[in-house]
Design a protein around this motif. Structure first.
Motif, mmCIF file in Angstrom:
data_model
loop_
_atom_site.group_PDB
_atom_site.id
_atom_site.type_symbol
_atom_site.label_atom_id
_atom_site.label_comp_id
_atom_site.label_asym_id
_atom_site.label_seq_id
_atom_site.Cartn_x
_atom_site.Cartn_y
_atom_site.Cartn_z
ATOM 1 N N ARG A 46 -37.210 13.746 -27.370
ATOM 2 C CA ARG A 46 -38.250 14.883 -27.259
ATOM 3 C C ARG A 46 -37.524 16.110 -26.710
ATOM 4 O O ARG A 46 -36.748 15.994 -25.796
ATOM 5 N N CYS A 92 -42.442 10.672 -21.666
ATOM 6 C CA CYS A 92 -42.722 12.045 -21.869
ATOM 7 C C CYS A 92 -44.062 12.399 -21.523
ATOM 8 O O CYS A 92 -44.964 11.539 -21.689
ATOM 9 N N ALA A 93 -44.516 13.441 -20.751
ATOM 10 C CA ALA A 93 -45.753 13.821 -20.454
ATOM 11 C C ALA A 93 -46.692 13.979 -21.396
ATOM 12 O O ALA A 93 -47.847 13.780 -21.251
ATOM 13 N N MET A 206 -39.787 15.447 -18.830
ATOM 14 C CA MET A 206 -39.118 16.700 -18.788
ATOM 15 C C MET A 206 -38.465 17.258 -17.741
ATOM 16 O O MET A 206 -37.751 18.189 -17.565
ATOM 17 N N TYR A 231 -46.419 21.843 -18.855
ATOM 18 C CA TYR A 231 -46.078 20.837 -17.949
ATOM 19 C C TYR A 231 -46.574 21.284 -16.547
ATOM 20 O O TYR A 231 -46.082 21.092 -15.583
#
Ligand SMILES: Nc1nc2c(c(=O)[nH]1)N[C@H]1C(S)=C(S)[C@@H](COP(=O)(O)O)O[C@H]1N2
Ligand SMILES: [Mo]
Length: 365
Positions: A46, A92-93, A206, A231
């Motif tokens: 990502r 990943c968020a 992140m 985020y």
């Protein structure tokens, strides 16, 4: 270094979905989950900007800000410091975004914005201690060498910016947080941050800044783009909504098999299989429903429990004889008593998709 070039190109391994190229966003085929460690060819990627062209042999990291003795250290020297290996999941968020309704803009991750690997590096705390953190320091800013502009989300980036994130000093000093150079015992691939990246176990992906170039100790909180406009979400526990950064992982489980719309033979014995994870805690329970959430029963947790890794689980299911559609669900609980929620919290915007996801399958006679 340089070993990376001879290996299979990332994004070309069987099952990997290339969601985007330049910047690279490759999804791990979660339905193929089998092993505790994800093989390095299929660990998800990502990135917000293009992979920066760095020379690992000459690369150096600068440590500065609110410290007694600022210094720079070459990657080649850093990799000779006493190292640690930590098993950690990265999620990943934005993982699971495709399940959001209304649909969002941004990379449309299904279930594969998550992987689990072994990372080798030097504790960030050792690099900070060498510099001598000054009293009054509160955060540590980590800056990557990749740069660019983003047109989404609004407001857009203030011109060209680097990818950067800060960590509270307490987490930055925690022994599991690494400046890493290897994944699963091999030199990092360039897409994963070669030569050096941060790994922040227990936090959404992140925080784990790739292509690390600068470490700056701060005496005030940092509010950069990637922790305010991206985020971040709303916390409503005060009298008025408060903007909060995405940080620690939420408790979550996912079903790897069956996958959505899989056809399952009526009357068969089926092994439902998946993974569960959480932040600064351990997964203690995974419940499974084969009737769309009406009734639940416990799945079996497999293997030893490893803090910051995922826990694989299974549930044996005697598939009914009647054909038709069925909705399967899994729900995890952690040692802090957190339970995966049944519904989406809209205050989370387009990230932290941790609610129970329905997997619809077809039973065929
Ligand atoms: N420098 C830099 N670091 C970064 C990113 C990035 O775009 N640039 N993406 C972050 C995000 S959102 C995630 S989920 C993880 C993904 O790490 P991976 O690509 O090694 O799986 O890296 C993080 N670190
Ligand atoms: Mo992410």
């Amino acid at each position: 270094m340089g070993e990376g070039e001879s290996r299979q190109k990332l994004g070309s391994a069987p099952g990997v979905t290339v969601r985007q190229k330049n910047p690279d966003n490759f999804e791990y085929p979660f339905s193929t989950l089998e092993d505790f460690l994800t093989d390095e060819e299929r660990v998800f990627v990502r990135s917000h900007f293009e992979v920066p062209e760095l020379d690992p042999a000459r690369w150096r990291v600068d440590v500065g800000g609110a410290v007694e003795r600022p210094y720079g250290i070459r990657a080649s020297e850093l990799t000779r410091l006493p190292s640690r290996t930590v098993t950690a999941l990265l999620e990943c968020a934005g993982n699971g975004r495709v399940y959001l309704d209304p649909p969002i803009v941004g990379v449309r991750w299904e279930l594969g914005g998550v992987s689990c690997a072994e990372w080798t590096g030097v504790p960030l705390s050792a690099l900070l201690e060498r510099a001598g953190v000054k009293g009054g320091a509160v955060e540590v800013l980590l800056v990557g060498a990749d740069r660019g502009t983003l047109k989404y989300p609004e407001p857009t980036t203030p011109g060209e910016i680097p990818f950067a994130r800060s960590l509270p000093l307490e987490k930055a000093m925690s022994p599991e947080v690494l400046v890493a150079w290897a994944m699963n015992g091999r030199e990092l691939r360039k897409e994963h941050g070669r030569p050096l990246r941060v790994i922040v176990p227990g936090w959404y992906g992140m925080a784990s800044v790739k292509w690390l170039g600068h470490i700056a100790v701060l005496d005030r909180p940092y509010r950069g783009y990637f922790q305010t406009f991206m985020y971040a979400g709303w916390d409503r526990r005060l009298e008025a909504p408060d903007l909060v950064q995405v940080g620690e992982l939420e408790v979550k489980s996912q079903i790897a098999r069956p996958s959505t719309r899989e056809v399952i033979p009526a009357g068969s014995d089926y092994r439902i299989f998946g993974a569960a994870w959480t932040g600064e805690a351990d997964v203690t329970r995974v419940e499974v429903s084969v009737d769309g959430g009406l009734t639940w029963s416990d799945g079996a947790l497999l293997g030893p429990q490893v803090r910051y890794a995922w826990r694989l689980w299974e549930k044996h299911w005697t598939v009914p004889r009647q054909p038709g559609m069925r909705v399967l669900m899994s729900r995890a609980t952690d040692s802090r008593g957190r339970v995966q929620p049944m519904t989406r919290d809209p205050d989370r915007g387009d990230s932290m998709v941790s609610h129970v996801l329905p997997i619809e399958v077809e039973i065929r006679g």
